[in-house]
Scaffold this motif. Structure first.
Motif, PDB file in Angstrom:
ATOM      1  N   CYS A   1      82.589 -93.904  34.272  1.00 40.90           N
ATOM      2  CA  CYS A   1      81.193 -93.502  34.465  1.00 40.90           C
ATOM      3  C   CYS A   1      80.301 -94.567  35.093  1.00 40.90           C
ATOM      4  CB  CYS A   1      80.606 -93.064  33.138  1.00 40.90           C
ATOM      5  SG  CYS A   1      81.552 -91.714  32.398  1.00 40.90           S
TER       6      CYS A   1
ATOM      7  N   MET B   1      78.041 -92.648  27.642  1.00 41.65           N
ATOM      8  CA  MET B   1      79.064 -91.953  28.420  1.00 41.65           C
ATOM      9  C   MET B   1      80.405 -92.667  28.341  1.00 41.65           C
ATOM     10  SD  MET B   1      77.652 -89.261  29.415  1.00 41.65           S
ATOM     11  CE  MET B   1      78.987 -88.651  30.433  1.00 41.65           C
TER      12      MET B   1
ATOM     13  N   PHE C   1      81.931 -91.483  25.404  1.00 42.53           N
ATOM     14  CA  PHE C   1      82.020 -90.023  25.390  1.00 42.53           C
ATOM     15  C   PHE C   1      83.201 -89.530  26.228  1.00 42.53           C
ATOM     16  CE2 PHE C   1      79.489 -85.933  26.358  1.00 42.53           C
ATOM     17  CZ  PHE C   1      79.979 -85.323  25.224  1.00 42.53           C
ATOM     18  N   LYS C   2      83.364 -90.115  27.407  1.00 41.64           N
ATOM     19  CA  LYS C   2      84.458 -89.698  28.281  1.00 41.64           C
ATOM     20  C   LYS C   2      85.769 -90.261  27.761  1.00 41.64           C
ATOM     21  CE  LYS C   2      86.338 -90.053  32.924  1.00 41.64           C
ATOM     22  NZ  LYS C   2      86.085 -90.249  34.351  1.00 41.64           N
TER      23      LYS C   2
ATOM     24  N   GLN D   1      87.070 -80.091  23.644  1.00 38.42           N
ATOM     25  CA  GLN D   1      86.565 -80.884  24.756  1.00 38.42           C
ATOM     26  C   GLN D   1      85.915 -80.001  25.803  1.00 38.42           C
ATOM     27  OE1 GLN D   1      90.024 -82.886  26.272  1.00 38.42           O
ATOM     28  NE2 GLN D   1      89.896 -84.462  24.673  1.00 38.42           N
TER      29      GLN D   1
ATOM     30  N   CYS E   1      86.911 -85.023  34.544  1.00 34.60           N
ATOM     31  CA  CYS E   1      86.584 -85.943  33.459  1.00 34.60           C
ATOM     32  C   CYS E   1      86.485 -85.153  32.162  1.00 34.60           C
ATOM     33  CB  CYS E   1      85.251 -86.629  33.710  1.00 34.60           C
ATOM     34  SG  CYS E   1      85.077 -87.296  35.371  1.00 34.60           S
TER      35      CYS E   1
ATOM     36  N   PHE F   1      85.502 -84.817  28.165  1.00 35.90           N
ATOM     37  CA  PHE F   1      84.611 -85.381  27.150  1.00 35.90           C
ATOM     38  C   PHE F   1      84.973 -84.785  25.804  1.00 35.90           C
ATOM     39  CE2 PHE F   1      82.445 -85.178  31.186  1.00 35.90           C
ATOM     40  CZ  PHE F   1      82.024 -86.495  31.350  1.00 35.90           C
TER      41      PHE F   1
ATOM     42  N   ILE G   1      75.266 -85.752  34.285  1.00 37.83           N
ATOM     43  CA  ILE G   1      76.513 -86.503  34.109  1.00 37.83           C
ATOM     44  C   ILE G   1      77.088 -87.040  35.420  1.00 37.83           C
ATOM     45  CG2 ILE G   1      78.904 -86.385  33.334  1.00 37.83           C
ATOM     46  CD1 ILE G   1      78.094 -84.624  31.120  1.00 37.83           C
TER      47      ILE G   1
END
Lengths: 252, 252
Positions: free
Chosen positions: B15, B37, B40-41, B62, B117, B119, B252
């Motif tokens: 990110c 992030m 989070f990712k 997810q 991606c 999350f 995002i």
DNA sequence: CGTTCTGTTGAGACGCATCAATACATGTGG
DNA sequence: CCACATGTATTGATGCGTCTCAACAGAACG
């Protein structure tokens, strides 16, 4: 417009003893959420038939949930025609996009006298400050709305006029049942055939013909502003492709 | 399915130096959001053409954003036909409803090799714990998606096949321009006419005829998987009713 | 080098829009 | 109160847009 636009402060129930929340369709709130809602809700408003709640192109510092009555979310098209995007029933969210985005792309009009609960978010920053669980409920509602609209896209794209009408009445009946605004066999129906036509993208004349078809097939008929369901399984069959388990995603 | 479903951990940008975020289409993140992030990712995945990212009826812990490549969000209909709800491009959200709701009602399929991606929200409770500003970005995206779907409903309901196709290519061209994946006059186009037909609710044969019409009218044509825009104003005119200022709602 | 997907074109059938006209209900003002 | 205008429901005749079935050519792929 026959009746004058009127917005009144009405003596009305507030969140703590909200009769809507008592319905099985709505998830219960805990004490913290209730306390938040009491600050969050700023007004209970009354609007008369035909009045506009939101006008396309405007930005609002508030959004709302419909408390009683029916409304239509719609867009005016370039050629003057009108397209009704959604039938709004008690509990439904109104004007979320006018808060999140720069300007609303839709209008909302009352089709009966109605009341709604207004929530003040004082701009986007205010929405960010909303209690996390409430924010999640709002997101759930947005996603629910998205799913309904996706189903509509499918129906509009692949379905015949008969299928669209059948699916429309099944969906409406299901929603009204959850709100205890319908019984198994009938519900009050304030929309005109023109409203329905503008919602489904079918000509009024053709809506009328299909309605006759459904009546003569013994599926459903209308008698003074009331839809009578004569054979629900048959209607579901006629709407075959377009039926889903309408997952309830409760909020507020 | 010709190619085997493949999910790989790819060596990929994270990110903090995300090339997508550098595009004008995306709002910038502040330091706090970036730090969030990064936790989070959880993964960057590679999927090959034809593979399914999400299957209807499943629930995921997810959700994701598409990073590169094209995908289709679609539903299988009872009669075996298929309806493509949305063309997903880099930056688009995938599978939000599979997190919020009990089960996804849609599937997502890769139409090119793509990466995305992932999350991890560890269930709904996890989504509630998401940083408030990120949560708001997600809500904005959901509302944006809703608005696009509403426009699609209108187009499907009131538009002719020619209008739908014109609006489809205008919308796509605008989105790709914002992503720097198109130039003024052309863009790479991996979808088949069958994909387009299933998206717009028009028979493949008829899509082909309309395409010929647009080509002969000097508006646009296709040459080996590339759409060439010959006269954009004319295409916009052909889609007249269905054009909006596509408001960018970044995330995002 | 066949097999499968994709694009392309033709002929015929059907659904729905459009135009037109009537009947009924509702509300309005004289 | 009636006369009138307006909105809504209803039905018929006609034409256009799109679907369906069918066939074939070229591209992609193993």
């Amino acid at each position: 417009m026959a009746k004058q636009d009127t917005v009144l402060r009405a003596h009305a129930p507030w969140c703590r003893n909200c009769p809507l929340r008592a319905l099985p369709a709505f998830a219960d709130f805990d004490e913290a959420e209730l306390r938040f809602m009491e600050r969050f809700k700023v007004e209970h408003r009354l609007v008369l038939t035909g009045a506009e709640l939101i006008l396309e192109g405007t930005k609002q510092p508030q959004f709302a949930t419909l408390f009683s009555g029916w409304a239509l979310r719609y867009r005016k098209l370039a050629d003057g025609r009108r397209h009704n995007l959604a039938v709004l029933l008690p509990g439904d969210l109104i004007g979320l996009d006018s808060v999140v985005c720069d300007a609303s792309q839709v209008s909302v009009q009352a089709v009966t006298d109605l009341t709604y609960c207004a929530f003040d978010v004082r701009g986007t920053a205010g929405l960010r400050a909303v209690e996390a669980r409430i924010a999640h409920r709002i997101l759930s509602r947005a996603v629910d709305d998205l799913r309904r609209q996706e189903r509509r896209s499918v129906t509009a794209a692949v379905g015949s006029a008969r299928e669209r009408l059948a699916a429309f009445f099944i969906d409406l009946h299901s929603r009204l049942l959850r709100l205890r605004l319908a019984d198994e066999a009938s519900f009050s129906f304030p929309l005109t055939q023109q409203h329905v036509a503008d919602h489904l993208g079918i000509n009024v004349v053709h809506v009328n013909r299909i309605m006759r078809g459904l009546r003569e097939a013994g599926m459903l008929h209308m008698e003074d502003h009331t839809i009578v369901i004569d054979d629900r399984p048959a209607i579901e069959l006629a709407a075959r492709i377009h039926i889903d388990t309408v997952a309830a995603v409760p909020l507020i």
